[in-house]
Design a protein around this motif. Sequence first.
Motif, short mmCIF file in Angstrom:
data_model
loop_
_atom_site.label_atom_id
_atom_site.label_comp_id
_atom_site.label_asym_id
_atom_site.label_seq_id
_atom_site.Cartn_x
_atom_site.Cartn_y
_atom_site.Cartn_z
N TYR A 27 0.84 -1.19 0.00
CA TYR A 27 0.00 0.00 0.00
C TYR A 27 0.88 1.23 0.00
O TYR A 27 1.93 1.26 0.64
N GLY A 28 0.46 2.27 -0.71
CA GLY A 28 1.26 3.47 -0.81
C GLY A 28 2.43 3.24 -1.76
O GLY A 28 2.28 2.56 -2.78
N GLU A 29 3.58 3.74 -1.40
CA GLU A 29 4.75 3.61 -2.28
C GLU A 29 5.15 2.17 -2.53
O GLU A 29 5.76 1.87 -3.54
N SER A 30 4.79 1.25 -1.63
CA SER A 30 5.18 -0.15 -1.78
C SER A 30 4.12 -1.00 -2.48
O SER A 30 4.25 -2.21 -2.55
N GLY A 31 3.07 -0.36 -3.00
CA GLY A 31 2.00 -1.14 -3.63
C GLY A 31 1.00 -0.26 -4.34
O GLY A 31 1.34 0.51 -5.21
N PHE A 32 -0.25 -0.37 -3.93
CA PHE A 32 -1.33 0.42 -4.54
C PHE A 32 -1.37 1.80 -3.90
O PHE A 32 -1.38 1.94 -2.69
N THR A 33 -1.38 2.81 -4.75
CA THR A 33 -1.50 4.20 -4.28
C THR A 33 -2.91 4.68 -4.60
O THR A 33 -3.31 4.67 -5.77
N PRO A 34 -3.66 5.11 -3.58
CA PRO A 34 -5.04 5.53 -3.83
C PRO A 34 -5.09 6.81 -4.69
O PRO A 34 -4.25 7.69 -4.55
N LEU A 45 -13.49 8.29 -8.93
CA LEU A 45 -13.11 7.43 -10.05
C LEU A 45 -13.73 6.06 -9.85
O LEU A 45 -13.61 5.47 -8.78
N ASP A 46 -14.38 5.54 -10.87
CA ASP A 46 -14.96 4.20 -10.76
C ASP A 46 -13.90 3.12 -10.78
O ASP A 46 -14.04 2.08 -10.16
N THR A 47 -12.82 3.36 -11.51
CA THR A 47 -11.77 2.36 -11.64
C THR A 47 -10.42 3.01 -11.39
O THR A 47 -10.11 4.04 -12.00
N PRO A 48 -9.61 2.44 -10.51
CA PRO A 48 -8.27 3.01 -10.33
C PRO A 48 -7.48 2.85 -11.64
O PRO A 48 -7.69 1.88 -12.38
N PRO A 49 -6.59 3.80 -11.92
CA PRO A 49 -5.85 3.74 -13.18
C PRO A 49 -4.96 2.50 -13.31
O PRO A 49 -4.75 2.00 -14.40
N HIS A 50 -4.47 2.00 -12.21
CA HIS A 50 -3.59 0.83 -12.27
C HIS A 50 -3.63 0.11 -10.93
O HIS A 50 -3.45 0.73 -9.89
N PHE A 51 -3.87 -1.17 -10.98
CA PHE A 51 -3.80 -2.00 -9.77
C PHE A 51 -2.68 -3.00 -10.00
O PHE A 51 -2.75 -3.82 -10.91
N PRO A 52 -1.61 -2.93 -9.21
CA PRO A 52 -0.40 -3.72 -9.48
C PRO A 52 -0.49 -5.19 -9.07
O PRO A 52 0.17 -5.65 -8.14
N TRP A 53 -1.30 -5.94 -9.81
CA TRP A 53 -1.48 -7.36 -9.52
C TRP A 53 -0.16 -8.12 -9.54
O TRP A 53 0.06 -9.01 -8.72
N GLN A 54 0.71 -7.82 -10.51
CA GLN A 54 1.98 -8.54 -10.61
C GLN A 54 2.83 -8.35 -9.36
O GLN A 54 3.48 -9.28 -8.89
N LEU A 55 2.81 -7.14 -8.83
CA LEU A 55 3.53 -6.86 -7.58
C LEU A 55 3.00 -7.73 -6.45
O LEU A 55 3.77 -8.26 -5.64
#
Length: 186
Positions: free
Chosen positions: A151-158, A163-173
Amino acid sequence: MTTNMTTKTLYLLCSAAPPVFDVAHVVEDAQARGWDVCLGLTPTAAHWLSGSLDGLAALTGHAVRWQYKLPGEPDVWPPADALLFAPATFNSVNAWALGLTDRFVVGVAAEAIGKGTPVVAMPCTNSAIAAHPQFDQSLAVLRTAGVELLYGESGFTPGPAGLDTPPHFPWQLALDAVDRHPTAQA
């Protein structure tokens, strides 16, 4: 579909946030990494994916679960070698940290901590709701319990509210983090 060569089991638990619509691709990516994937959903996520549940069960080779089994019924999933809770919504994160296990996936995640199962979670919320003081407290509780939070710098940043959909969700991470846990490596 999983194969008999698979020796490690991943519980993939998902809340109702827009990245849940990518879950079939995430299952395929996890399977390509050698995971036997068991998919658990919050009731709302199950509702959102209701037209895909049979296909997801066929893809994983396991029942997709969103409700607790009845007492005396056998457990239909093999034991987990690791657990990934993503996307984990504001509600799920807070319920998990507070031990409110009325939803199946939150109960499974809470129990995994007590069993010593490696647990990785990637919260998915917007910056306005993440500003609520309980959210930071809940993240701190989960970190103290040994959950690796991306979460945050180490993962998903809100992003911003609305927004209905976040621009990028880092599934690979998230999958990379699960793969790094020594007890999750077969």
